[in-house]
Design a protein around this motif. Structure first.
Motif, mmCIF file in Angstrom:
data_model
loop_
_atom_site.group_PDB
_atom_site.id
_atom_site.type_symbol
_atom_site.label_atom_id
_atom_site.label_comp_id
_atom_site.label_asym_id
_atom_site.label_seq_id
_atom_site.Cartn_x
_atom_site.Cartn_y
_atom_site.Cartn_z
ATOM 1 N N CYS A 62 50.109 55.644 58.580
ATOM 2 C CA CYS A 62 49.856 57.091 58.470
ATOM 3 C C CYS A 62 51.188 57.823 58.541
ATOM 4 C CB CYS A 62 48.972 57.570 59.616
ATOM 5 S SG CYS A 62 47.520 56.555 59.891
ATOM 6 N N THR A 63 51.397 58.799 57.667
ATOM 7 C CA THR A 63 52.693 59.478 57.655
ATOM 8 C C THR A 63 52.610 60.954 58.004
ATOM 9 O OG1 THR A 63 52.451 59.873 55.304
ATOM 10 C CG2 THR A 63 53.718 57.931 55.957
ATOM 11 N N SER A 64 51.473 61.589 57.760
ATOM 12 C CA SER A 64 51.363 63.028 57.988
ATOM 13 C C SER A 64 50.094 63.314 58.773
ATOM 14 C CB SER A 64 51.298 63.788 56.660
ATOM 15 O OG SER A 64 52.441 63.522 55.889
ATOM 16 N N VAL A 65 50.043 64.475 59.415
ATOM 17 C CA VAL A 65 48.831 64.852 60.138
ATOM 18 C C VAL A 65 48.455 66.294 59.821
ATOM 19 C CG1 VAL A 65 49.184 63.311 62.108
ATOM 20 C CG2 VAL A 65 50.058 65.653 62.187
ATOM 21 N N ALA A 66 47.183 66.588 60.054
ATOM 22 C CA ALA A 66 46.696 67.963 59.976
ATOM 23 C C ALA A 66 46.059 68.297 61.319
ATOM 24 C CB ALA A 66 45.665 68.099 58.860
ATOM 25 N N PHE A 67 46.182 69.568 61.710
ATOM 26 C CA PHE A 67 45.538 70.032 62.928
ATOM 27 C C PHE A 67 44.365 70.929 62.543
ATOM 28 C CE2 PHE A 67 50.051 69.456 63.983
ATOM 29 C CZ PHE A 67 49.935 68.526 65.006
ATOM 30 N N ARG A 115 42.826 49.619 62.527
ATOM 31 C CA ARG A 115 42.025 50.511 63.383
ATOM 32 C C ARG A 115 42.276 50.168 64.854
ATOM 33 N NH1 ARG A 115 36.117 52.274 61.110
ATOM 34 N NH2 ARG A 115 36.739 52.796 58.987
ATOM 35 N N ALA A 116 42.309 48.879 65.144
ATOM 36 C CA ALA A 116 42.524 48.454 66.544
ATOM 37 C C ALA A 116 43.923 48.873 67.020
ATOM 38 C CB ALA A 116 42.349 46.942 66.646
ATOM 39 N N ARG A 117 44.903 48.756 66.115
ATOM 40 C CA ARG A 117 46.282 49.114 66.475
ATOM 41 C C ARG A 117 46.379 50.626 66.779
ATOM 42 N NH1 ARG A 117 48.815 46.634 61.858
ATOM 43 N NH2 ARG A 117 48.208 44.629 62.725
ATOM 44 N N ILE A 118 45.748 51.433 65.940
ATOM 45 C CA ILE A 118 45.788 52.884 66.150
ATOM 46 C C ILE A 118 45.059 53.248 67.447
ATOM 47 C CG2 ILE A 118 44.939 55.098 65.238
ATOM 48 C CD1 ILE A 118 45.412 53.854 62.404
ATOM 49 N N ALA A 119 43.883 52.655 67.640
ATOM 50 C CA ALA A 119 43.112 52.949 68.853
ATOM 51 C C ALA A 119 43.903 52.538 70.098
ATOM 52 C CB ALA A 119 41.769 52.229 68.797
ATOM 53 N N ARG A 123 44.280 65.064 62.876
ATOM 54 C CA ARG A 123 43.735 64.179 61.840
ATOM 55 C C ARG A 123 44.847 63.566 61.005
ATOM 56 N NH1 ARG A 123 41.190 67.126 58.082
ATOM 57 N NH2 ARG A 123 42.224 69.049 58.697
ATOM 58 N N THR A 124 44.742 62.277 60.817
ATOM 59 C CA THR A 124 45.653 61.640 59.875
ATOM 60 C C THR A 124 44.826 60.793 58.912
ATOM 61 O OG1 THR A 124 47.727 60.425 59.661
ATOM 62 C CG2 THR A 124 46.140 59.561 61.225
ATOM 63 N N PHE A 125 45.492 60.166 57.980
ATOM 64 C CA PHE A 125 44.754 59.523 56.896
ATOM 65 C C PHE A 125 45.360 58.170 56.561
ATOM 66 C CE2 PHE A 125 44.175 64.001 56.778
ATOM 67 C CZ PHE A 125 42.835 64.180 56.452
#
Lengths: 141, 305
Positions: free
Chosen positions: B31-36, B67-71, B54-56
């Motif tokens: 994931c490189t960018s986020v939105a609030f 998913r496990a790594r992000i969590a 939120r990221t994508f």
């Protein structure tokens, strides 16, 4: 021009490297904003800061035009700069990569207060200190 | 990115104040960018004291391992910061339908007509009528796409008033749409200015795109730019805020030759009476007051001529 605001969008994008991909695409696209124009202007404005993540607030007007302002870098970036380190902890929370003083934490908290929505400087400092710990930066004093 | 692409949204409900750190945590890896903020009005607003971050993930990277790594990274935050507010954050993975984000926004931009002016987008295939004056406009930054009631009223007023050879001024030009329209309808020379430094390059591009760059001069600044232009213009356009219209009514009068015309807009209904009074006090004779929705315009001439 009589600007009438429809919405505000807050994003964090890599300097000089925004693309129409999410989150930019869906966030701006839902307002009918010219995504290519935003991407080009954001990248032009941030090219000199490549490698950093830049918070940006986009204002969308009723006629689907927009403008944007770049916000101060995230607290972790300011902390690393203050500590004189290139990057944060290698092993999160276990490796100390640099140090900052409490005074520096306070200065960063002052800069970041509007973006962090903290009610007072103490609350902002608490978050900056937590961010420092998370980034492997020790707060002295 | 020219083809349909599929993404998975990663949504975390973060305590306000910590949202930037949560964003940074999500930005590692693919994931490189986020939105609030919430993704749409269909999603419930974040509870008091919280913010959606939120990221994508590109769909090809939406694996169980990622998913496990992000969590795990999000779960570590309470430990690494030492703040319990970051314990057990709510994290959701939501696959999105494929979409070509580079072009999908264009669907809402249809060609439109105001009087004899046909405003076309570069990507639309439109055949204007023989009598049309056409403008090609790629909407972007700087207000003035023609989609706002005030801009449309001004476009109509300008085409009804400009005479070949007129010298005009456009105060608060934004995208340059009014200045360029005036040139397309025969103005010999248009001077256009805006305090927003982003306006000038956008407006210049619009003039070049429509072949009138040689007759429209753009500048960045405010009403001080009218100094030295006393009675210098045959017509004046200003689609700006009502308080600015009121403050600069005397500047409008001073910039126009006797008998010169003006078209002013950007005034919401509650401020119309005060604006009318300010224009009258400056000696501007308002002869028509078009209204569209809650927006009022003021058209007229200066005395003499």
């Amino acid at each position: 021009m009589a600007k009438e605001i429809t919405g505000k969008i807050k994003l964090q994008c890599p300097a000089g490297q925004a693309t129409p991909a999410p989150p930019v695409g869906p966030a701006l696209g839902s307002y009918g904003v010219n995504i290519a124009a935003f991407v080009k202007q954001f990248n032009d404005a941030t090219r000199a800061q490549q490698g950093l993540i830049i918070p940006v607030e986009i204002t969308v007007y009723k006629d689907r035009t927009f403008d944007f302002i770049l916000k101060s870098p995230p607290a972790s970036v300011l902390l690393k700069k203050a500590a004189g380190v290139e990057s944060g902890a290698g092993a999160v929370g276990t490796q100390i990569v640099g140090k900052v003083t409490r005074k520096q934490v306070e200065e960063i908290a002052k800069i970041k207060m509007p973006d962090l929505n903290c009610r007072d400087i103490a609350a902002a400092m608490k978050i900056v200190e937590g961010t420092a710990r998370s980034s492997g930066i020790q707060v002295e004093g | 990115m020219n083809a349909l692409s599929a993404w998975t949204e990663v949504r975390v409900l973060a305590p306000i104040g910590w949202h930037e750190l949560v964003a940074e945590t999500l930005q590692g890896g693919p994931c490189t960018s986020v939105a609030f903020g919430r993704p749409s009005l269909g999603v419930a607003a974040a509870p008091e004291g919280f913010e959606y971050v939120r990221t994508f993930l590109p769909r090809r990277d939406d694996t169980d391992a990622n998913r496990a790594r992000i969590a795990a990274r999000v779960a570590e935050l309470a430990v690494t910061t030492g703040d319990d507010a970051l314990a057990a954050l709510d994290i959701e993975f939501k696959p999105l339908p494929p979409e070509d984000y580079a072009t999908s926004w264009m669907k809402v931009w249809k060609p439109f007509r105001v009087g004899r002016l046909a405003v076309l987008s570069p990507w639309t295939q439109s055949v204007p009528r023989a009598a049309d004056v056409t403008m090609e406009l790629e909407p972007g930054a700087s207000f003035g796409s023609g989609r706002h009631a005030t801009t449309r009223m001004m476009l109509r007023a300008i085409q009804e008033r400009v005479r070949p050879g007129d010298r005009l001024v456009d105060c608060g030009t934004g995208s340059g749409i009014l200045a360029v329209a005036a040139a397309l309808f025969g103005a010999r020379e248009v001077f256009a200015f805006d305090t927003d430094p982003n306006a000038e390059p956008n407006a210049r591009e619009l003039a070049e795109r429509n072949g009138v760059a040689g007759r429209v001069r753009f500048a960045t600044g405010g009403f001080e730019l009218l100094a030295g232009h006393a009675a210098g213009f045959d017509g004046l356009a200003a689609n700006i805020y009502s308080d600015i219209l009121q403050q600069h009514a005397a500047d409008f009068r001073a910039a126009l030759r006797p008998g010169g015309w003006f078209a002013l807009s950007g005034c919401p209904a509650p401020h119309a009476a005060a604006t009318d009074r300010a224009l009258a006090a400056a000696g501007l004779d308002v002869t028509a007051r078009p209204v569209r929705g809650r927006w009022h315009s003021f058209l007229g001439v200066t005395p003499g001529g």
